[in-house]
Write a protein that holds these residues in place. Structure first.
Motif, PDB file in Angstrom:
ATOM      1  N   CYS A 105     -54.692  -6.822   3.454  1.00 26.44           N
ATOM      2  CA  CYS A 105     -53.684  -5.408   3.586  1.00 26.44           C
ATOM      3  C   CYS A 105     -54.176  -4.430   3.118  1.00 26.44           C
ATOM      4  O   CYS A 105     -52.988  -3.266   2.631  1.00 26.44           O
ATOM      5  CB  CYS A 105     -52.190  -6.058   3.152  1.00 26.44           C
ATOM      6  SG  CYS A 105     -51.895  -7.536   2.960  1.00 26.44           S
ATOM      7  N   SER A 106     -55.483  -4.012   2.436  1.00 24.11           N
ATOM      8  CA  SER A 106     -55.739  -2.557   2.283  1.00 24.11           C
ATOM      9  C   SER A 106     -56.294  -1.841   3.033  1.00 24.11           C
ATOM     10  O   SER A 106     -55.512  -0.704   3.569  1.00 24.11           O
ATOM     11  CB  SER A 106     -56.576  -2.838   1.739  1.00 24.11           C
ATOM     12  OG  SER A 106     -55.975  -3.488   0.366  1.00 24.11           O
ATOM     13  N   ASP A 107     -56.573  -2.348   5.158  1.00 25.89           N
ATOM     14  CA  ASP A 107     -57.133  -1.287   5.457  1.00 25.89           C
ATOM     15  C   ASP A 107     -56.101  -1.267   6.219  1.00 25.89           C
ATOM     16  O   ASP A 107     -54.986  -1.667   6.599  1.00 25.89           O
ATOM     17  CB  ASP A 107     -57.879  -2.117   6.327  1.00 25.89           C
ATOM     18  CG  ASP A 107     -59.221  -2.395   6.220  1.00 25.89           C
ATOM     19  OD1 ASP A 107     -59.862  -1.391   5.255  1.00 25.89           O
ATOM     20  OD2 ASP A 107     -59.831  -3.805   5.695  1.00 25.89           O
ATOM     21  N   TRP A 108     -56.051   1.101   7.023  1.00 24.28           N
ATOM     22  CA  TRP A 108     -54.955   0.620   7.833  1.00 24.28           C
ATOM     23  C   TRP A 108     -54.388  -0.131   9.436  1.00 24.28           C
ATOM     24  O   TRP A 108     -53.409  -0.561   9.720  1.00 24.28           O
ATOM     25  CB  TRP A 108     -55.328   2.597   7.970  1.00 24.28           C
ATOM     26  CG  TRP A 108     -56.465   2.231   8.981  1.00 24.28           C
ATOM     27  CD1 TRP A 108     -57.693   2.611   9.152  1.00 24.28           C
ATOM     28  CD2 TRP A 108     -56.300   2.329  10.905  1.00 24.28           C
ATOM     29  NE1 TRP A 108     -58.229   2.603  10.142  1.00 24.28           N
ATOM     30  CE2 TRP A 108     -57.262   2.212  11.528  1.00 24.28           C
ATOM     31  CE3 TRP A 108     -55.355   2.151  11.169  1.00 24.28           C
ATOM     32  CZ2 TRP A 108     -58.004   2.021  12.658  1.00 24.28           C
ATOM     33  CZ3 TRP A 108     -55.581   2.018  12.770  1.00 24.28           C
ATOM     34  CH2 TRP A 108     -56.919   2.043  13.371  1.00 24.28           C
ATOM     35  N   PHE A 109     -55.549  -0.986   9.884  1.00 20.13           N
ATOM     36  CA  PHE A 109     -55.015  -1.580  11.015  1.00 20.13           C
ATOM     37  C   PHE A 109     -54.307  -2.661  10.648  1.00 20.13           C
ATOM     38  O   PHE A 109     -53.834  -3.232  11.354  1.00 20.13           O
ATOM     39  CB  PHE A 109     -56.574  -1.727  11.352  1.00 20.13           C
ATOM     40  CG  PHE A 109     -57.496  -2.619  10.914  1.00 20.13           C
ATOM     41  CD1 PHE A 109     -57.668  -3.592  10.575  1.00 20.13           C
ATOM     42  CD2 PHE A 109     -58.466  -1.990  10.441  1.00 20.13           C
ATOM     43  CE1 PHE A 109     -58.062  -4.012  10.058  1.00 20.13           C
ATOM     44  CE2 PHE A 109     -59.599  -2.092   9.801  1.00 20.13           C
ATOM     45  CZ  PHE A 109     -60.035  -3.570   9.193  1.00 20.13           C
ATOM     46  N   ASN A 110     -54.593  -2.807   9.139  1.00 21.97           N
ATOM     47  CA  ASN A 110     -53.236  -4.572   8.960  1.00 21.97           C
ATOM     48  C   ASN A 110     -51.237  -3.054   8.492  1.00 21.97           C
ATOM     49  O   ASN A 110     -51.799  -4.885   7.929  1.00 21.97           O
ATOM     50  CB  ASN A 110     -53.751  -4.769   7.781  1.00 21.97           C
ATOM     51  CG  ASN A 110     -55.314  -5.551   7.918  1.00 21.97           C
ATOM     52  OD1 ASN A 110     -55.008  -6.371   8.855  1.00 21.97           O
ATOM     53  ND2 ASN A 110     -55.764  -5.712   7.704  1.00 21.97           N
ATOM     54  N   HIS A 111     -51.363  -2.659   8.295  1.00 21.26           N
ATOM     55  CA  HIS A 111     -50.606  -1.828   8.164  1.00 21.26           C
ATOM     56  C   HIS A 111     -49.154  -2.761   8.427  1.00 21.26           C
ATOM     57  O   HIS A 111     -48.177  -2.476   7.575  1.00 21.26           O
ATOM     58  CB  HIS A 111     -49.714  -0.956   8.063  1.00 21.26           C
ATOM     59  CG  HIS A 111     -51.320   0.134   6.859  1.00 21.26           C
ATOM     60  ND1 HIS A 111     -51.213   1.684   6.618  1.00 21.26           N
ATOM     61  CD2 HIS A 111     -52.466  -0.060   5.548  1.00 21.26           C
ATOM     62  CE1 HIS A 111     -51.773   1.651   5.735  1.00 21.26           C
ATOM     63  NE2 HIS A 111     -52.257   1.056   5.483  1.00 21.26           N
ATOM     64  N   ASN A 113     -49.264  -5.019  10.200  1.00 23.69           N
ATOM     65  CA  ASN A 113     -49.414  -7.065   9.620  1.00 23.69           C
ATOM     66  C   ASN A 113     -48.004  -7.972   8.843  1.00 23.69           C
ATOM     67  O   ASN A 113     -47.875  -7.318   8.377  1.00 23.69           O
ATOM     68  CB  ASN A 113     -50.229  -7.779   9.088  1.00 23.69           C
ATOM     69  CG  ASN A 113     -51.274  -8.769   8.674  1.00 23.69           C
ATOM     70  OD1 ASN A 113     -50.285  -9.575   8.954  1.00 23.69           O
ATOM     71  ND2 ASN A 113     -52.897  -8.930   9.056  1.00 23.69           N
ATOM     72  N   CYS A 116     -48.160  -8.773   5.423  1.00 26.47           N
ATOM     73  CA  CYS A 116     -48.740  -7.239   4.523  1.00 26.47           C
ATOM     74  C   CYS A 116     -47.067  -6.782   4.034  1.00 26.47           C
ATOM     75  O   CYS A 116     -47.232  -6.553   3.244  1.00 26.47           O
ATOM     76  CB  CYS A 116     -49.383  -6.602   4.738  1.00 26.47           C
ATOM     77  SG  CYS A 116     -51.381  -7.231   5.088  1.00 26.47           S
TER      78      CYS A 116
END
Length: 207
Positions: A105-111, A113, A116
């Motif tokens: 959940c740390s990367d911008w593209f997982n926001h 998900n 997360c």
């Protein structure tokens, strides 16, 4: 070993016995055996829309009297054996657990998900509720086994009212929902070393 939340898995019995025999054959009296384990129910994949308090209530139901008694029995069996070998035992008290995993959940593209969405924080008072039974069991075991020492990393990982998987400077303390990151281990290293030295410190000479 010594999860403090339930019986040791029976499928692990052969490897656990092999590890104990290796410890007994190689360790010297006074050596320290560190028993690290996940000692809290996991919190991922729960319906967090119900709120933290409700989900902690749900998780606490997993710590049944039967499970806690099995945890005590298995822990005592292990402690008796290690103490008989004249070893010191160091156990880490339950560390924070989180609703989601930073590594997912740390990367911008997982926001976006869904896993997360619950976030990467927990109220400390809720985690204290979740580990109260385990802490009580640890205190009971310490009174019965002088070789047992408890080290509590929670205050270092969560110094305030809200626990986060990240420090204020955005460095991750946790890799996933319940495992420390490399940085998290570095944060705890001085306190862990101090706990070891305290076990080994020589009592003052009295006349």
């Amino acid at each position: 070993m010594a999860s403090l939340i339930g019986p040791d898995p029976s499928r692990c019995a052969p490897s656990r016995e092999a590890q104990l025999k290796q410890i007994e054959s190689r360790a010297k009296p006074g050596d320290v055996v560190f028993l690290a384990s996940l000692r809290m129910p996991e919190l991922t994949a729960r319906p967090w829309r119900e709120g933290e308090s409700a989900i902690i209530d749900e998780a606490l139901k997993e710590l049944t009297d039967e499970n806690m008694e099995a945890a005590r029995t298995d822990a005592e069996r292990l402690l008796q054996r290690l103490q008989a070998a004249q070893l010191n035992i160091l156990i880490d008290a339950p560390k924070p657990v989180f609703k989601a995993a930073p590594n997912r959940c740390s990367d911008w593209f997982n926001h976006m998900n869904p896993v997360c969405k619950p976030g990467l924080t927990m109220e400390r008072n809720q985690l204290e509720r979740l580990r109260a039974s385990q802490m009580q069991l640890l205190r009971q075991l310490e009174t019965r086994y002088p070789a047992l020492h408890t080290w509590d990393p929670l205050p270092l990982l969560c110094p305030g009212a809200t626990c986060s998987a990240y420090e204020e400077n955005a460095k991750p303390l946790f890799f996933d929902s319940n495992h420390l990151s490399g940085h998290g281990n570095r944060v705890l290293e001085p306190a862990f070393t101090a706990a070891l030295l305290k076990i080994w410190e020589v009592p003052p000479v009295t006349e």
